[in-house]
Enzyme design. Structure first.
Site, PDB file in Angstrom:
ATOM      1  N   ASP A   1      -8.034  -6.577  -5.786  1.00 23.65           N
ATOM      2  CA  ASP A   1      -7.994  -5.043  -5.070  1.00 23.65           C
ATOM      3  C   ASP A   1      -8.305  -4.076  -5.765  1.00 23.65           C
ATOM      4  O   ASP A   1      -7.966  -3.973  -6.989  1.00 23.65           O
ATOM      5  CB  ASP A   1      -6.672  -5.040  -4.581  1.00 23.65           C
ATOM      6  CG  ASP A   1      -6.204  -3.370  -3.804  1.00 23.65           C
ATOM      7  OD1 ASP A   1      -7.253  -2.968  -3.275  1.00 23.65           O
ATOM      8  OD2 ASP A   1      -5.248  -3.146  -3.770  1.00 23.65           O
TER       9      ASP A   1
ATOM     10  N   SER B   1       0.807  -1.049  -0.156  1.00 23.38           N
ATOM     11  CA  SER B   1       0.104   0.127   0.195  1.00 23.38           C
ATOM     12  C   SER B   1       0.875   1.308  -0.045  1.00 23.38           C
ATOM     13  O   SER B   1       1.785   1.622  -0.738  1.00 23.38           O
ATOM     14  CB  SER B   1      -0.923  -0.085   1.084  1.00 23.38           C
ATOM     15  OG  SER B   1      -1.874   0.896   0.823  1.00 23.38           O
ATOM     16  N   TYR B   2       0.803   2.119   1.103  1.00 22.78           N
ATOM     17  CA  TYR B   2       1.538   3.438   1.202  1.00 22.78           C
ATOM     18  C   TYR B   2       2.904   2.985   1.315  1.00 22.78           C
ATOM     19  O   TYR B   2       3.823   3.977   1.050  1.00 22.78           O
ATOM     20  CB  TYR B   2       0.772   4.360   2.069  1.00 22.78           C
ATOM     21  CG  TYR B   2       1.552   5.765   1.792  1.00 22.78           C
ATOM     22  CD1 TYR B   2       0.699   6.524   0.983  1.00 22.78           C
ATOM     23  CD2 TYR B   2       2.700   6.318   2.585  1.00 22.78           C
ATOM     24  CE1 TYR B   2       1.322   7.997   0.728  1.00 22.78           C
ATOM     25  CE2 TYR B   2       3.149   7.488   2.346  1.00 22.78           C
ATOM     26  CZ  TYR B   2       2.281   8.348   1.203  1.00 22.78           C
ATOM     27  OH  TYR B   2       2.686   9.763   1.101  1.00 22.78           O
TER      28      TYR B   2
ATOM     29  N   HIS C   1      -6.161  -6.566  -1.294  1.00 18.31           N
ATOM     30  CA  HIS C   1      -5.136  -5.690  -1.129  1.00 18.31           C
ATOM     31  C   HIS C   1      -4.240  -6.077  -0.218  1.00 18.31           C
ATOM     32  O   HIS C   1      -2.676  -6.072  -0.338  1.00 18.31           O
ATOM     33  CB  HIS C   1      -5.652  -4.534  -0.313  1.00 18.31           C
ATOM     34  CG  HIS C   1      -4.894  -3.284  -0.133  1.00 18.31           C
ATOM     35  ND1 HIS C   1      -4.501  -2.365  -1.303  1.00 18.31           N
ATOM     36  CD2 HIS C   1      -4.293  -2.744   0.990  1.00 18.31           C
ATOM     37  CE1 HIS C   1      -3.617  -1.437  -0.825  1.00 18.31           C
ATOM     38  NE2 HIS C   1      -3.535  -1.603   0.439  1.00 18.31           N
TER      39      HIS C   1
END
Length: 487
Positions: A407, A199-200, A459
């Site tokens: 995702d 993710s980030y 995700h």
């Protein structure tokens, strides 16, 4: 044990033999200390961080440690970690750091407790941990870090630090953490070191790798880190392609209507920092359409029993700079058991659990949460992380990018568009890879980078496809291709 040396029953013989054994034990202990370069002070620090009596924990044969490492003495900034030795032969295994993103979300809460750590909290009035059969410490020594300060149990004694957070300070503090962590665990300093995340952490991981890469050029032996590569999943990489790919994916998967899709395509330029009012209106409708499902995993149920808030507070200034302005972008991820995060939050807020983990030693005046509500502003976030990736590809690091293909938040569409921007030469054509008898996903090899999809994963790939994720990690660490045939 005295019988190994004497069958006599006299007190003198027993005393001699017992003293011999004690002396031999001391010699062996100090030999082990000398072999790893561990001082009594280091051994004392490790002993203080050793986790024993963790409530609800099943019996295991590996050691684990948790605690704080100070990254800024002046400000009193300290990051919380949880470290799991490899299940088998930890002295021969690489060291893998795992980072979750957000920004502001906990690697302990998501990564360790719900994705790839050895212990998963379970539902119930009594504390209970389930042993994860696909824990990543079956392949490596696993280090999980809550970063930056303000996330999870990590803290600062200088309240103004929270308003200074951003990509740069996160990478700087994470590097300081590693330098100081290796001082506490010097026996792992020579091990191959890899950074992983999702993710980030598509920002965090390459940025930290770049800091290490640059610092290593002039670092003393004491501060040199044996970085070999990194692996990032469902990663935020480039504002333009991440946002374009999310809209395309939603339309391709019948989540939004033709009208919503066409309005966005007609009115939004994701290369622009100043979108029109028509674009804002179109995106408001787009995010409202996503509210009825779990956009982190399109085909799994949502938690209908949850008492916790699924919405996060918005953080101003983070990437992607347009989509992050919308409240629904900040929705928290769930998991394969959509209520798993509820169990984790209850577990990690227990005083006996925190005591066993040596956590919350400063009595933070708020509950532990998966994603921090204390971080509301982000100082710096580049629109694209691709230049850093290109630099590290040219620097010879091993780089894998992977994507769970169900995702909807940072979809495979976005990642493919982002990697295309790198302009790397294809050296291995798009081909399926296998997990046992089934197709695990597809992979393509670029010059200096490998891209992998994981079929049917959301995700958080290790949550949805744990066996496939562990297989991928093993192949990444061994620098081997994924299986090209059923096995």
């Amino acid at each position: 044990m005295a019988l190994l040396f004497s069958t006599k029953s006299s007190s003198h013989a027993l005393l001699y033999n017992d003293n011999f054994i004690i002396s031999l034990t001391v010699i062996l202990v100090w030999a082990a200390v000398a072999a790893h370069g561990l001082s009594p002070e280091v051994l004392s620090e490790q002993k203080a961080d050793r986790v024993v009596g963790l409530p609800g924990q099943p019996q295991v044969g590996f050691k684990h440690y948790a605690g704080y490492v100070t990254v800024n003495e002046t400000h009193g900034r300290a990051l919380f970690y949880w470290f799991f030795e490899a299940v088998d032969k930890p002295h021969n295994k690489p060291l893998v750091l795992w980072l979750n993103g957000g920004p502001g979300c906990s690697s302990v809460g998501y990564g360790a407790a719900e994705e790839l750590g050895p212990f998963f909290p379970q539902k119930g009035s009594q504390p209970k941990l389930k042993l994860n059969p696909n824990s990543w410490n079956k392949a490596a020594n696993l280090l999980v870090l809550e970063s930056p300060v303000g996330v999870g149990f990590s803290y600062t004694n200088t309240s103004g630090d929270i308003n200074e957070l951003g990509d740069t300070i996160t990478a700087k503090d994470s590097y300081a953490f590693l330098v100081n962590w290796f001082k506490r665990f010097p026996q792992y300093k020579s091990h191959e070191f890899y950074i992983t995340g999702e993710s980030y952490a598509g920002h965090y991981v390459p940025q930290l790798a770049e800091v290490i890469f640059d610092k290593n050029k002039n670092a003393s032996k004491a501060h040199h880190i044996n970085l070999k590569g990194f692996m990032i999943g469902n990663a935020l990489l480039d504002d333009d392609t991440d946002q374009t790919g999310m809209v395309d994916y939603a339309w391709d998967h019948a989540v939004i209507s033709d009208e919503v899709y066409n309005n966005i395509k007609s009115n939004c330029d994701f290369k622009s920092d100043d979108p029109s009012q028509a674009c804002h209106s179109a995106l408001s409708i787009f995010f409202a359409s996503l509210n009825v499902i779990d956009l982190y995993s399109l085909y799994t149920p949502t938690c209908v029993e949850s008492n916790s808030r699924r919405q996060r507070s918005a953080i101003n200034g983070i990437a992607p700079h347009l989509f992050s302005k919308y409240e629904k972008w900040h929705r928290k991820p769930a998991g394969y058991d959509p209520c798993a995060s509820d169990y984790t939050e209850i577990y990690l807020n227990r005083p006996d659990v925190q005591a066993a983990l040596h956590a919350n030693v400063t009595k933070i005046p708020y509950r532990w949460t998966h994603c921090s509500d204390k971080i509301t502003f982000w100082n710096d976030a580049p629109h694209s992380i691709l230049p850093i990736i290109k630099k590290l590809v040219n620097g010879g690091l091993r780089i894998w990018v992977y994507s769970g293909d169900t995702d909807g938040r940072l979809p495979v569409t976005s990642t493919r568009l982002s990697l295309k921007k790198l302009g790397l030469k294809t050296v291995k054509a798009w081909t399926p890879w296998y997990s046992k008898q089934q197709v695990g996903g597809w992979t393509i090899g670029y010059e200096g980078l490998k891209f992998v999809t994981i079929r049917g994963a959301g995700h958080q790939v290790p949550t949805f496809k744990p066996k496939e994720a562990l297989l991928m990690l093993k192949r990444f660490l061994a620098n081997k291709t994924l299986p090209q045939k059923p096995f």
